[in-house]
Design a protein around this motif. Sequence first.
Motif, PDB file in Angstrom:
ATOM      1  N   GLU A  64       0.846  -1.188   0.000  1.00 55.73           N
ATOM      2  CA  GLU A  64       0.000   0.000   0.000  1.00 55.73           C
ATOM      3  C   GLU A  64       0.883   1.239   0.000  1.00 55.73           C
ATOM      4  N   ALA A  65       0.606   2.165  -0.899  1.00 55.83           N
ATOM      5  CA  ALA A  65       1.420   3.377  -1.034  1.00 55.83           C
ATOM      6  C   ALA A  65       1.450   4.233   0.236  1.00 55.83           C
ATOM      7  N   PRO A  66       0.331   4.409   0.943  1.00 57.64           N
ATOM      8  CA  PRO A  66       0.404   5.198   2.187  1.00 57.64           C
ATOM      9  C   PRO A  66       1.343   4.603   3.234  1.00 57.64           C
ATOM     10  N   ASN A  67       1.500   3.285   3.232  1.00 61.69           N
ATOM     11  CA  ASN A  67       2.454   2.664   4.163  1.00 61.69           C
ATOM     12  C   ASN A  67       3.879   3.099   3.867  1.00 61.69           C
ATOM     13  N   LEU A  68       4.184   3.294   2.592  1.00 64.84           N
ATOM     14  CA  LEU A  68       5.512   3.776   2.206  1.00 64.84           C
ATOM     15  C   LEU A  68       5.727   5.193   2.730  1.00 64.84           C
ATOM     16  N   VAL A  69       4.702   6.019   2.653  1.00 63.08           N
ATOM     17  CA  VAL A  69       4.807   7.391   3.154  1.00 63.08           C
ATOM     18  C   VAL A  69       5.075   7.381   4.654  1.00 63.08           C
ATOM     19  N   PHE A  70       4.295   6.608   5.411  1.00 62.79           N
ATOM     20  CA  PHE A  70       4.482   6.557   6.854  1.00 62.79           C
ATOM     21  C   PHE A  70       5.842   5.979   7.229  1.00 62.79           C
ATOM     22  N   THR A  71       6.264   4.946   6.549  1.00 62.92           N
ATOM     23  CA  THR A  71       7.563   4.345   6.838  1.00 62.92           C
ATOM     24  C   THR A  71       8.694   5.323   6.541  1.00 62.92           C
ATOM     25  N   ALA A  72       8.615   5.991   5.415  1.00 60.09           N
ATOM     26  CA  ALA A  72       9.647   6.966   5.054  1.00 60.09           C
ATOM     27  C   ALA A  72       9.669   8.122   6.048  1.00 60.09           C
ATOM     28  N   CYS A  73       8.499   8.603   6.447  1.00 56.05           N
ATOM     29  CA  CYS A  73       8.433   9.706   7.409  1.00 56.05           C
ATOM     30  C   CYS A  73       9.023   9.296   8.758  1.00 56.05           C
ATOM     31  N   ILE A  74       8.697   8.108   9.211  1.00 55.16           N
ATOM     32  CA  ILE A  74       9.245   7.639  10.489  1.00 55.16           C
ATOM     33  C   ILE A  74      10.757   7.514  10.404  1.00 55.16           C
ATOM     34  N   PHE A  75      11.259   6.991   9.296  1.00 52.37           N
ATOM     35  CA  PHE A  75      12.703   6.847   9.115  1.00 52.37           C
ATOM     36  C   PHE A  75      13.391   8.210   9.094  1.00 52.37           C
ATOM     37  N   VAL A  76      12.835   9.160   8.371  1.00 52.61           N
ATOM     38  CA  VAL A  76      13.423  10.505   8.294  1.00 52.61           C
ATOM     39  C   VAL A  76      13.392  11.171   9.663  1.00 52.61           C
ATOM     40  N   ILE A  77      12.302  11.027  10.386  1.00 49.26           N
ATOM     41  CA  ILE A  77      12.200  11.618  11.721  1.00 49.26           C
ATOM     42  C   ILE A  77      13.241  11.013  12.663  1.00 49.26           C
ATOM     43  N   LEU A  78      13.429   9.704  12.599  1.00 53.74           N
ATOM     44  CA  LEU A  78      14.431   9.067  13.457  1.00 53.74           C
ATOM     45  C   LEU A  78      15.844   9.544  13.136  1.00 53.74           C
ATOM     46  N   ILE A  79      16.154   9.651  11.865  1.00 56.25           N
ATOM     47  CA  ILE A  79      17.476  10.146  11.462  1.00 56.25           C
ATOM     48  C   ILE A  79      17.669  11.580  11.931  1.00 56.25           C
ATOM     49  N   TYR A  80      16.640  12.410  11.762  1.00 52.18           N
ATOM     50  CA  TYR A  80      16.732  13.810  12.155  1.00 52.18           C
ATOM     51  C   TYR A  80      16.854  13.943  13.676  1.00 52.18           C
ATOM     52  N   LEU A  81      16.125  13.128  14.425  1.00 55.16           N
ATOM     53  CA  LEU A  81      16.247  13.151  15.881  1.00 55.16           C
ATOM     54  C   LEU A  81      17.636  12.712  16.334  1.00 55.16           C
ATOM     55  N   LEU A  82      18.208  11.747  15.647  1.00 56.69           N
ATOM     56  CA  LEU A  82      19.570  11.331  15.969  1.00 56.69           C
ATOM     57  C   LEU A  82      20.542  12.484  15.735  1.00 56.69           C
ATOM     58  N   HIS A  83      20.378  13.178  14.620  1.00 61.97           N
ATOM     59  CA  HIS A  83      21.232  14.329  14.310  1.00 61.97           C
ATOM     60  C   HIS A  83      21.095  15.408  15.391  1.00 61.97           C
ATOM     61  N   LEU A  84      19.847  15.712  15.791  1.00 64.82           N
ATOM     62  CA  LEU A  84      19.642  16.725  16.818  1.00 64.82           C
ATOM     63  C   LEU A  84      20.212  16.286  18.160  1.00 64.82           C
ATOM     64  N   SER A  85      20.165  14.997  18.462  1.00 65.03           N
ATOM     65  CA  SER A  85      20.759  14.491  19.703  1.00 65.03           C
ATOM     66  C   SER A  85      22.270  14.661  19.691  1.00 65.03           C
ATOM     67  N   ILE A  86      22.870  14.415  18.553  1.00 60.35           N
ATOM     68  CA  ILE A  86      24.324  14.600  18.426  1.00 60.35           C
ATOM     69  C   ILE A  86      24.685  16.062  18.606  1.00 60.35           C
ATOM     70  N   VAL A  87      23.926  16.956  17.987  1.00 61.84           N
ATOM     71  CA  VAL A  87      24.180  18.396  18.111  1.00 61.84           C
ATOM     72  C   VAL A  87      24.012  18.836  19.560  1.00 61.84           C
ATOM     73  N   ALA A  88      22.945  18.368  20.223  1.00 61.61           N
ATOM     74  CA  ALA A  88      22.706  18.738  21.625  1.00 61.61           C
ATOM     75  C   ALA A  88      23.822  18.218  22.525  1.00 61.61           C
ATOM     76  N   SER A  89      24.297  17.015  22.273  1.00 59.73           N
ATOM     77  CA  SER A  89      25.390  16.461  23.069  1.00 59.73           C
ATOM     78  C   SER A  89      26.671  17.268  22.888  1.00 59.73           C
ATOM     79  N   LYS A  90      26.938  17.645  21.664  1.00 59.85           N
ATOM     80  CA  LYS A  90      28.124  18.450  21.370  1.00 59.85           C
ATOM     81  C   LYS A  90      28.033  19.812  22.060  1.00 59.85           C
ATOM     82  N   LEU A  91      26.863  20.435  21.999  1.00 60.70           N
ATOM     83  CA  LEU A  91      26.682  21.729  22.657  1.00 60.70           C
ATOM     84  C   LEU A  91      26.790  21.607  24.174  1.00 60.70           C
TER      85      LEU A  91
END
Length: 118
Positions: A64-91
């Motif tokens: 189902e195409a909407p499942n691809l959208v949700f999966t991609a969004c969750i993956f992008v959000i997780l990657i972005y949260l990891l990046h923000l965690s790294i930035v916060a740790s560095k700061l």
Amino acid sequence: MARIQIITIIISLLFLLYISRLIIKGKLREEYSIVWCVCTLILVIFSFWRSGLEVMSKLFGVYEAPNLVFTACIFVILIYLLHLSIVASKLHKQNKQMAQDIALLKEKVYSEDKQIEN
């Protein structure tokens, strides 16, 4: 072209202009704006290419195409949260180092003031 396509394209382009305005005013750093620009451009592409989501879901083997959208969004959000965690740790580390440096400088100034008074 369907009405929803036109609305989506207009809103996406307005959002892209808003991101550009935030960058120019200095309220959004370039490194964070890249994620927003890429996501908005993906929305514009899929707004023009109506069957694109179906093609992409078949390509990735998602039923189902909407499942691809949700999966991609969750993956992008997780990657972005990891990046923000790294930035916060560095700061946090830089803030701790700065506080220690300030404490050492205060101690040095205090001891020099005592020497001048004596």
